[in-house]
Scaffold this active site. Structure first.
Site, PDB file in Angstrom:
ATOM      1  CD1 TRP A  11      -2.387  -1.880   0.273  1.00  0.00           C
ATOM      2  CD2 TRP A  11      -3.465  -0.499   1.663  1.00  0.00           C
ATOM      3  NE1 TRP A  11      -3.695  -2.317   0.364  1.00  0.00           N
ATOM      4  CE2 TRP A  11      -4.379  -1.485   1.218  1.00  0.00           C
ATOM      5  CE3 TRP A  11      -3.925   0.474   2.546  1.00  0.00           C
ATOM      6  CZ2 TRP A  11      -5.713  -1.518   1.620  1.00  0.00           C
ATOM      7  CZ3 TRP A  11      -5.249   0.441   2.963  1.00  0.00           C
ATOM      8  CH2 TRP A  11      -6.148  -0.545   2.499  1.00  0.00           C
ATOM      9  CG  HIS A  98      10.110  -0.587  -2.227  1.00  0.00           C
ATOM     10  ND1 HIS A  98      10.129   0.578  -2.959  1.00  0.00           N
ATOM     11  CD2 HIS A  98       9.138  -1.355  -2.763  1.00  0.00           C
ATOM     12  CE1 HIS A  98       9.186   0.516  -3.889  1.00  0.00           C
ATOM     13  NE2 HIS A  98       8.576  -0.647  -3.792  1.00  0.00           N
ATOM     14  CD  GLU A 169       8.979  -4.277  -6.208  1.00  0.00           C
ATOM     15  OE1 GLU A 169       7.768  -4.277  -6.461  1.00  0.00           O
ATOM     16  OE2 GLU A 169       9.490  -3.507  -5.387  1.00  0.00           O
ATOM     17  N   GLY A 175       5.631   1.525 -10.996  1.00  0.00           N
ATOM     18  CA  GLY A 175       4.723   2.664 -11.188  1.00  0.00           C
ATOM     19  C   GLY A 175       4.727   3.248 -12.597  1.00  0.00           C
ATOM     20  N   GLY A 233       1.874  -2.921  -6.210  1.00  0.00           N
ATOM     21  CA  GLY A 233       1.777  -1.581  -5.628  1.00  0.00           C
ATOM     22  C   GLY A 233       0.439  -0.940  -5.945  1.00  0.00           C
ATOM     23  N   GLY A 234       0.427  -0.071  -6.951  1.00  0.00           N
ATOM     24  CA  GLY A 234      -0.762   0.702  -7.307  1.00  0.00           C
ATOM     25  C   GLY A 234      -2.042  -0.113  -7.404  1.00  0.00           C
TER      26      GLY A 234
HETATM   27  P1  PGA Z   1       3.664  -0.737  -8.709  1.00  0.00           P
HETATM   28  O1  PGA Z   1       4.620  -0.777  -7.409  1.00  0.00           O
HETATM   29  O2  PGA Z   1       2.917  -2.045  -8.735  1.00  0.00           O
HETATM   30  O3  PGA Z   1       2.772   0.436  -8.473  1.00  0.00           O
HETATM   31  O4  PGA Z   1       4.565  -0.594  -9.901  1.00  0.00           O
HETATM   32  C1  PGA Z   1       5.280  -1.952  -7.034  1.00  0.00           C
HETATM   33  C2  PGA Z   1       6.167  -1.689  -5.845  1.00  0.00           C
HETATM   34  O5  PGA Z   1       6.748  -0.593  -5.756  1.00  0.00           O
HETATM   35  O6  PGA Z   1       6.298  -2.545  -4.959  1.00  0.00           O
END
Ligand code: PGA
Length: 254
Positions: A11, A98, A169, A175, A233-234
Site C-alpha cells: 500500500w 524497496h 522489481e 509505477g 503496488g498501485g
Molecule cells: P507498482 O509498485 O505495482 O505500483 O509498480 C510496485 C512496488 O513498488 O512494490
C-alpha cells in the site's frame, strides 16, 4: 509445493481508517483474498488495528510491515519500530530494500543487512526487494548490478525454520506501466535462484516479481514456473483489481 502463489499488496504511504474498514471487510468476505497466500503490507501504524479488528472475523490473510528498525533491542531509539514489536502486533513479513527507500531515504546495504538479520531473529519473514535502474538494463549490466545487491546476504544466517523472500522489481517498471518481457523475468528469477542456492547455500526462499503488476498482466507473469508470486503496488489499492489478481493466484500453484 502445492500452495497458491504469494500475492503481496504494497500500500506504500496510502490509506486511512475509513479505507481500511471498507477494503478489509471486502477482503475478509472474499474466498480469493481471505487466504494465507495473500499478504497486506500496510503503513505500520495500521497493522495492529487490522490484526485486532479482524481477528474476530478469523482472517486467513497475513500482514507485512513496509519497514523495520535497524536496532534490535528495545531502548532509546525515538521513532523506531523493532522487529519484535511487529511480530507482537501480528505481522508475519516485512519489506526491506524497496527502491523507494534506497532512493528517497538513502538506505544502504549495511542498513538492509541489519534489518534482515533483526527480522529473521524475530521470526518475521524478510521480503528483500532488488532491481536494476533503466540504464543498467540498457547497458546489459543488470546481472552485475543485481549480483551486487544480493551480495549482502552472504553474512545472513537463515535457520532451517525461516524463509527468505526476494522480490525482483526492476526500478524502471515500478509505477511506470512498463513490464519486462516474460523471458526477461524468467532470466532474472532463474539467475537469482541459482545465486541463492549455489553462491549462498540458501534453499528456503521464494522469488517474486514486482513492478506495474495489474489484473491484465498478473496471470501471464504467474504462469512463469519459477515466479513464486507478485508484489503489487498501485493495483493493490483497488479492491476489484486486487481481488482479480488474487483469483489468478488461487489457480496457480507453486
Ligand atoms: P507498482 O509498485 O505495482 O505500483 O509498480 C510496485 C512496488 O513498488 O512494490
Amino acid at each position: 509445493m502445492g500452495n497458491s502463489k504469494l500475492i503481496i499488496a504494497n500500500w506504500k504511504m496510502n490509506g486511512n481508517i475509513s479505507k481500511i474498514n471498507n477494503d478489509f471487510m471486502a477482503y475478509i468476505n472474499n474466498s480469493y483474498t481471505n487466504q494465507p497466500n495473500v499478504i497486506f503490507a500496510l503503513p505500520s501504524i495500521y497493522l495492529a488495528y487490522v490484526n485486532q479488528n479482524l481477528i474476530k472475523h478469523n482472517h486467513q490473510f497475513k500482514l507485512a510491515a513496509q519497514d523495520v528498525s535497524t536496532f534490535q533491542i528495545s531502548g532509546a531509539f525515538t521513532g523506531e519500530v523493532s522487529a519484535e514489536m511487529l511480530k507482537d502486533c501480528g505481522t508475519s513479513f516485512a519489506l526491506v530494500g524497496h527502491s523507494e527507500r534506497r532512493t528517497l531515504l538513502h538506505e544502504t546495504d549495511d542498513i538492509f543487512y541489519k534489518k534482515i538479520a533483526n527480522l529473521i531473529k524475530a521470526q518475521v519473514t524478510p521480503i528483500f526487494c532488488i532491481g536494476e535502474p533503466a540504464n543498467q538494463r540498457q547497458q546489459a549490466s543488470y546481472i552485475q548490478f543485481i549480483t551486487k545487491q544480493l551480495a549482502l546476504l552472504k553474512g545472513i544466517v537463515l535457520p532451517a525454520s525461516s524463509r527468505l523472500i526476494i522480490a525482483y522489481e526492476p526500478i524502471w517498471a515500478i509505477g511506470s506501466g512498463m513490464i519486462p518481457t516474460l523471458e526477461q523475468i524468467k532470466e532474472m528469477v532463474e539467475y537469482i535462484a541459482n545465486y541463492l542456492t549455489k553462491q549462498l547455500g540458501i534453499n528456503n526462499f521464494d522469488i517474486l516479481y514486482g513492478g506495474s503488476v495489474s489484473a491484465d498482466n498478473a496471470q501471464q507473469i504467474l504462469s512463469i514456473n519459477r515466479v513464486a508470486g507478485l508484489l503489487v503496488g498501485g493495483a493493490s489499492l483497488k479492491v476489484p483489481e486486487f481481488t482479480n489478481i488474487c483469483r489468478f493466484a488461487a489457480a496457480s500453484m507453486n
